[in-house]
Design a protein around this motif. Structure first.
Motif, PDB file in Angstrom:
ATOM      1  N   ARG A   1       0.490  -1.040   0.276  1.00 21.63           N
ATOM      2  CA  ARG A   1      -0.302  -0.173  -0.183  1.00 21.63           C
ATOM      3  C   ARG A   1       0.593   1.337   0.248  1.00 21.63           C
ATOM      4  NH1 ARG A   1      -0.748   1.897   5.094  1.00 21.63           N
ATOM      5  NH2 ARG A   1       0.356   1.116   6.476  1.00 21.63           N
ATOM      6  N   ARG A   2       0.384   2.345  -0.830  1.00 27.34           N
ATOM      7  CA  ARG A   2       0.822   3.578  -0.387  1.00 27.34           C
ATOM      8  C   ARG A   2       0.752   4.101   0.845  1.00 27.34           C
ATOM      9  NH1 ARG A   2      -0.188   8.279  -4.677  1.00 27.34           N
ATOM     10  NH2 ARG A   2       0.925   9.876  -3.925  1.00 27.34           N
ATOM     11  N   VAL A   3       1.890   4.554   1.105  1.00 25.23           N
ATOM     12  CA  VAL A   3       1.660   5.959   2.250  1.00 25.23           C
ATOM     13  C   VAL A   3       1.420   7.264   2.222  1.00 25.23           C
ATOM     14  CG1 VAL A   3       2.006   3.467   3.833  1.00 25.23           C
ATOM     15  CG2 VAL A   3       3.998   5.037   3.353  1.00 25.23           C
ATOM     16  N   SER A   4       2.659   7.360   0.944  1.00 25.06           N
ATOM     17  CA  SER A   4       3.495   8.956   1.545  1.00 25.06           C
ATOM     18  C   SER A   4       3.569   8.787  -0.368  1.00 25.06           C
ATOM     19  CB  SER A   4       3.782   8.928   2.563  1.00 25.06           C
ATOM     20  OG  SER A   4       4.055  10.572   2.349  1.00 25.06           O
ATOM     21  N   SER A   5       4.710  10.553  -0.271  1.00 26.40           N
ATOM     22  CA  SER A   5       4.912  10.553  -1.447  1.00 26.40           C
ATOM     23  C   SER A   5       6.330  11.642  -1.106  1.00 26.40           C
ATOM     24  CB  SER A   5       4.396  10.806  -2.505  1.00 26.40           C
ATOM     25  OG  SER A   5       3.713  11.266  -2.556  1.00 26.40           O
ATOM     26  N   PHE A   6       7.708  11.699  -1.525  1.00 22.27           N
ATOM     27  CA  PHE A   6       8.127  13.452  -1.316  1.00 22.27           C
ATOM     28  C   PHE A   6       8.701  13.612  -2.411  1.00 22.27           C
ATOM     29  CE2 PHE A   6       9.974   9.278  -0.810  1.00 22.27           C
ATOM     30  CZ  PHE A   6      11.270   9.699  -1.383  1.00 22.27           C
ATOM     31  N   LEU A   7       8.551  14.701  -2.260  1.00 18.82           N
ATOM     32  CA  LEU A   7      10.295  15.527  -3.863  1.00 18.82           C
ATOM     33  C   LEU A   7      11.492  14.756  -2.919  1.00 18.82           C
ATOM     34  CD1 LEU A   7      10.041  16.927  -6.284  1.00 18.82           C
ATOM     35  CD2 LEU A   7       9.820  19.084  -5.064  1.00 18.82           C
ATOM     36  N   TYR A   8      12.301  14.670  -3.789  1.00 17.79           N
ATOM     37  CA  TYR A   8      13.889  14.684  -3.276  1.00 17.79           C
ATOM     38  C   TYR A   8      14.288  14.890  -4.682  1.00 17.79           C
ATOM     39  CZ  TYR A   8      18.241  11.410  -3.418  1.00 17.79           C
ATOM     40  OH  TYR A   8      18.820  11.055  -3.576  1.00 17.79           O
ATOM     41  N   ARG A   9      15.434  15.743  -3.920  1.00 14.13           N
ATOM     42  CA  ARG A   9      16.118  16.842  -4.645  1.00 14.13           C
ATOM     43  C   ARG A   9      18.207  16.906  -4.137  1.00 14.13           C
ATOM     44  NH1 ARG A   9      16.682  20.583  -9.169  1.00 14.13           N
ATOM     45  NH2 ARG A   9      18.613  22.023  -8.631  1.00 14.13           N
ATOM     46  N   THR A  10      18.743  15.951  -5.001  1.00 13.24           N
ATOM     47  CA  THR A  10      20.710  16.065  -4.548  1.00 13.24           C
ATOM     48  C   THR A  10      21.386  16.202  -5.366  1.00 13.24           C
ATOM     49  OG1 THR A  10      21.649  15.326  -2.700  1.00 13.24           O
ATOM     50  CG2 THR A  10      20.557  13.754  -4.058  1.00 13.24           C
ATOM     51  N   ALA A  11      21.936  16.647  -5.466  1.00 12.75           N
ATOM     52  CA  ALA A  11      23.219  16.559  -5.937  1.00 12.75           C
ATOM     53  C   ALA A  11      24.258  14.824  -6.237  1.00 12.75           C
ATOM     54  CB  ALA A  11      24.185  17.555  -5.946  1.00 12.75           C
ATOM     55  N   VAL A  12      24.446  13.909  -7.174  1.00 13.23           N
ATOM     56  CA  VAL A  12      25.062  13.117  -7.095  1.00 13.23           C
ATOM     57  C   VAL A  12      26.295  13.338  -7.690  1.00 13.23           C
ATOM     58  CG1 VAL A  12      22.643  12.248  -6.881  1.00 13.23           C
ATOM     59  CG2 VAL A  12      23.171  12.236  -9.082  1.00 13.23           C
ATOM     60  N   GLY A  13      26.951  13.669  -8.416  1.00  9.69           N
ATOM     61  CA  GLY A  13      28.100  14.936  -8.862  1.00  9.69           C
ATOM     62  C   GLY A  13      28.707  14.325 -10.027  1.00  9.69           C
ATOM     63  N   ASN A  14      29.451  14.785  -9.971  1.00  8.04           N
ATOM     64  CA  ASN A  14      29.480  14.772 -12.071  1.00  8.04           C
ATOM     65  C   ASN A  14      28.603  16.422 -12.879  1.00  8.04           C
ATOM     66  OD1 ASN A  14      31.863  13.031 -11.838  1.00  8.04           O
ATOM     67  ND2 ASN A  14      30.566  11.537 -12.418  1.00  8.04           N
ATOM     68  N   GLY A  15      28.042  16.945 -11.627  1.00  8.76           N
ATOM     69  CA  GLY A  15      27.450  18.063 -11.912  1.00  8.76           C
ATOM     70  C   GLY A  15      25.978  17.571 -12.223  1.00  8.76           C
ATOM     71  N   LEU A  16      25.642  16.550 -11.927  1.00 10.43           N
ATOM     72  CA  LEU A  16      24.504  15.766 -11.978  1.00 10.43           C
ATOM     73  C   LEU A  16      23.519  16.486 -10.669  1.00 10.43           C
ATOM     74  CD1 LEU A  16      25.616  12.376 -13.924  1.00 10.43           C
ATOM     75  CD2 LEU A  16      24.590  14.376 -14.913  1.00 10.43           C
ATOM     76  N   VAL A  17      21.608  15.996 -11.286  1.00 11.52           N
ATOM     77  CA  VAL A  17      21.040  16.091 -10.050  1.00 11.52           C
ATOM     78  C   VAL A  17      19.610  15.074  -9.984  1.00 11.52           C
ATOM     79  CG1 VAL A  17      19.561  18.058  -8.331  1.00 11.52           C
ATOM     80  CG2 VAL A  17      21.735  18.681  -9.636  1.00 11.52           C
ATOM     81  N   GLU A  18      19.893  14.430  -8.434  1.00 10.40           N
ATOM     82  CA  GLU A  18      18.415  14.036  -9.185  1.00 10.40           C
ATOM     83  C   GLU A  18      18.038  14.566  -8.825  1.00 10.40           C
ATOM     84  OE1 GLU A  18      18.662  10.323  -6.135  1.00 10.40           O
ATOM     85  OE2 GLU A  18      19.531   9.228  -8.123  1.00 10.40           O
TER      86      GLU A  18
END
Length: 105
Positions: free
Chosen positions: A29-46
């Motif tokens: 069952r789905r209980v929540s959701s969230f916005l995720y943002r982080t730098a992962v290296g080499n100029g890339l961002v999730e």
């Protein structure tokens, strides 16, 4: 994995459980959701919306080695303790997800 067009979050989670861990049957069952943002290296961002899906299952997984390099079962208490001591072993968003998964049940 991402849901396919018209696929529910729960169905996508079950599809990935089968493909990655060999877990064929599980109630989720789905209980929540969230916005995720982080730098992962080499100029890339999730930067994405992630969904928290929980379930219970008893059995022995059969992980696909092309999808899963390591895994282990552990209690929530053991995971929280290891996360506090060894945060670099885990993805940066895990502590927040654990909080969402345990407070929304």
């Amino acid at each position: 994995g991402h849901p396919r067009p018209g696929e529910s979050i729960e169905s996508a989670a079950l599809r990935r459980l089968r493909a990655e861990m060999g877990i064929l049957e599980c109630q989720v069952r789905r209980v929540s959701s969230f916005l995720y943002r982080t730098a992962v290296g080499n100029g890339l961002v999730e930067h994405e919306v992630d969904h928290v899906v929980v379930g219970e299952w008893n059995g022995e997984p059969a992980p696909d080695p092309s999808e899963v390099s390591e895994w282990r079962w552990m209690s929530e208490r053991a995971l929280l303790a290891d996360l506090a001591v060894n945060p670099g072993r885990y993805t940066p968003w895990l502590s927040g997800v654990l909080h969402l998964a345990t407070t929304d049940q």
